[in-house]
Design a protein around this motif. Structure first.
Motif, PDB file in Angstrom:
ATOM      1  N   CYS A   1       0.892  -1.313  -0.163  1.00 17.24           N
ATOM      2  CA  CYS A   1       0.009  -0.011  -0.141  1.00 17.24           C
ATOM      3  C   CYS A   1       0.814   1.213   0.153  1.00 17.24           C
ATOM      4  O   CYS A   1       0.676   2.131  -0.885  1.00 17.24           O
ATOM      5  CB  CYS A   1      -0.981  -0.170   1.186  1.00 17.24           C
ATOM      6  SG  CYS A   1      -2.249  -1.146   0.875  1.00 17.24           S
ATOM      7  N   LEU A   2       1.979   1.134   0.706  1.00 20.55           N
ATOM      8  CA  LEU A   2       2.785   2.488   0.747  1.00 20.55           C
ATOM      9  C   LEU A   2       3.658   2.885  -0.336  1.00 20.55           C
ATOM     10  O   LEU A   2       4.110   3.901  -0.323  1.00 20.55           O
ATOM     11  CB  LEU A   2       3.490   2.293   2.191  1.00 20.55           C
ATOM     12  CG  LEU A   2       2.854   2.482   3.515  1.00 20.55           C
ATOM     13  CD1 LEU A   2       3.771   2.228   4.692  1.00 20.55           C
ATOM     14  CD2 LEU A   2       2.028   3.773   3.587  1.00 20.55           C
TER      15      LEU A   2
ATOM     16  N   THR B   1      -0.700   7.731   2.394  1.00 12.25           N
ATOM     17  CA  THR B   1      -0.539   7.993   3.735  1.00 12.25           C
ATOM     18  C   THR B   1      -1.346   6.617   4.634  1.00 12.25           C
ATOM     19  O   THR B   1      -2.379   6.435   4.157  1.00 12.25           O
ATOM     20  CB  THR B   1      -1.059   9.597   4.277  1.00 12.25           C
ATOM     21  OG1 THR B   1      -2.444   9.532   4.064  1.00 12.25           O
ATOM     22  CG2 THR B   1      -0.444  10.609   3.443  1.00 12.25           C
ATOM     23  N   LYS B   2      -0.581   6.829   5.620  1.00 14.18           N
ATOM     24  CA  LYS B   2      -1.196   5.548   6.575  1.00 14.18           C
ATOM     25  C   LYS B   2      -1.755   6.155   7.648  1.00 14.18           C
ATOM     26  O   LYS B   2      -0.886   7.055   8.611  1.00 14.18           O
ATOM     27  CB  LYS B   2      -0.062   4.634   6.915  1.00 14.18           C
ATOM     28  CG  LYS B   2      -0.662   3.518   7.939  1.00 14.18           C
ATOM     29  CD  LYS B   2       0.550   2.601   8.137  1.00 14.18           C
ATOM     30  CE  LYS B   2       0.370   1.636   9.350  1.00 14.18           C
ATOM     31  NZ  LYS B   2       1.352   1.231  10.221  1.00 14.18           N
TER      32      LYS B   2
ATOM     33  N   PHE C   1      -5.267   3.219   4.920  1.00 16.22           N
ATOM     34  CA  PHE C   1      -4.273   3.478   3.956  1.00 16.22           C
ATOM     35  C   PHE C   1      -5.200   4.428   3.044  1.00 16.22           C
ATOM     36  O   PHE C   1      -6.444   4.151   2.544  1.00 16.22           O
ATOM     37  CB  PHE C   1      -3.719   2.533   3.018  1.00 16.22           C
ATOM     38  CG  PHE C   1      -3.133   1.713   3.860  1.00 16.22           C
ATOM     39  CD1 PHE C   1      -1.463   1.872   4.140  1.00 16.22           C
ATOM     40  CD2 PHE C   1      -3.558   0.277   4.527  1.00 16.22           C
ATOM     41  CE1 PHE C   1      -0.867   1.090   5.079  1.00 16.22           C
ATOM     42  CE2 PHE C   1      -2.538  -0.404   5.048  1.00 16.22           C
ATOM     43  CZ  PHE C   1      -1.303  -0.080   5.501  1.00 16.22           C
ATOM     44  N   LYS C   2      -4.730   5.833   2.712  1.00 16.07           N
ATOM     45  CA  LYS C   2      -5.243   6.780   2.127  1.00 16.07           C
ATOM     46  C   LYS C   2      -4.506   7.370   0.930  1.00 16.07           C
ATOM     47  O   LYS C   2      -3.398   7.498   0.873  1.00 16.07           O
ATOM     48  CB  LYS C   2      -5.971   7.899   3.266  1.00 16.07           C
ATOM     49  CG  LYS C   2      -6.803   7.478   4.297  1.00 16.07           C
ATOM     50  CD  LYS C   2      -7.058   8.754   4.970  1.00 16.07           C
ATOM     51  CE  LYS C   2      -7.814   8.292   6.150  1.00 16.07           C
ATOM     52  NZ  LYS C   2      -8.514   9.523   7.045  1.00 16.07           N
TER      53      LYS C   2
ATOM     54  N   MET D   1      -9.974   6.890   1.848  1.00 16.67           N
ATOM     55  CA  MET D   1      -9.483   5.692   2.203  1.00 16.67           C
ATOM     56  C   MET D   1      -9.521   4.762   0.986  1.00 16.67           C
ATOM     57  O   MET D   1     -10.475   5.058   0.029  1.00 16.67           O
ATOM     58  CB  MET D   1     -10.361   5.029   3.108  1.00 16.67           C
ATOM     59  CG  MET D   1     -10.486   5.608   4.465  1.00 16.67           C
ATOM     60  SD  MET D   1     -11.613   4.694   5.699  1.00 16.67           S
ATOM     61  CE  MET D   1     -13.004   4.105   4.759  1.00 16.67           C
ATOM     62  N   PHE D   2      -8.460   3.856   0.741  1.00 17.21           N
ATOM     63  CA  PHE D   2      -8.618   2.857  -0.256  1.00 17.21           C
ATOM     64  C   PHE D   2      -8.461   1.587   0.275  1.00 17.21           C
ATOM     65  O   PHE D   2      -8.734   0.565  -0.659  1.00 17.21           O
ATOM     66  CB  PHE D   2      -7.888   3.265  -1.578  1.00 17.21           C
ATOM     67  CG  PHE D   2      -6.314   2.869  -1.151  1.00 17.21           C
ATOM     68  CD1 PHE D   2      -5.536   1.864  -1.589  1.00 17.21           C
ATOM     69  CD2 PHE D   2      -5.440   3.989  -0.655  1.00 17.21           C
ATOM     70  CE1 PHE D   2      -4.402   1.733  -1.442  1.00 17.21           C
ATOM     71  CE2 PHE D   2      -4.104   3.727  -0.533  1.00 17.21           C
ATOM     72  CZ  PHE D   2      -3.830   2.837  -0.864  1.00 17.21           C
ATOM     73  N   ALA D   3      -7.820   1.136   1.523  1.00 17.81           N
ATOM     74  CA  ALA D   3      -7.542  -0.057   1.982  1.00 17.81           C
ATOM     75  C   ALA D   3      -7.597  -0.070   3.494  1.00 17.81           C
ATOM     76  O   ALA D   3      -6.896   1.114   3.965  1.00 17.81           O
ATOM     77  CB  ALA D   3      -6.499  -0.568   1.230  1.00 17.81           C
TER      78      ALA D   3
END
Length: 117
Positions: free
Chosen positions: A10-11, A17-18, A28-29, A34-36
């Motif tokens: 994700c990162l 960003t987390k 995770f954004k 948000m996406f995850a």
């Protein structure tokens, strides 16, 4: 995929960003959206959660790999039945798609500021 690998994948995506919210859940954004989700609440209630297309939503649920994500199903989010329901390569592709779906909804100005355009 391990939680550590999920976080790393994700990162690696652009402008991510987390944040840690909701009982220790990693959120995770991209552009503040948000996406995850992974760990914390997501881990206790099943597997990883992420945004998908309408087609992927139907397919993942129909094949028993995922279920509608709690509180987010109306927005076409799925929750994997387990963290290993998909291969690492498939999950990586779905995360990239989730990121792209959310990034596409950002304003042109936001995408440009984040270096996505």
């Amino acid at each position: 995929m391990t939680p550590k690998a999920f976080e790393a994948r994700c990162l690696r995506l652009p402008a991510v960003t987390k944040m840690v919210q909701w009982e220790g859940t990693s959120v995770f954004k991209v552009g503040g959206k948000m996406f995850a989700l992974g760990g914390g609440f997501a881990a206790r209630s099943g597997g990883y959660m992420f945004k998908v297309s309408n087609l992927a939503y139907a397919m993942l649920i129909e094949h028993g790999l995922a279920r509608p994500a709690p509180y987010l199903a109306r927005a076409k989010w799925v929750q994997l039945v387990s963290n290993n329901a998909l291969s690492d390569a498939e999950l990586t592709a779905y995360l990239a798609q989730a990121h792209a779906l959310i990034a596409a909804k950002l304003t042109r100005k936001s995408r440009k500021a984040l270096g996505l355009d």
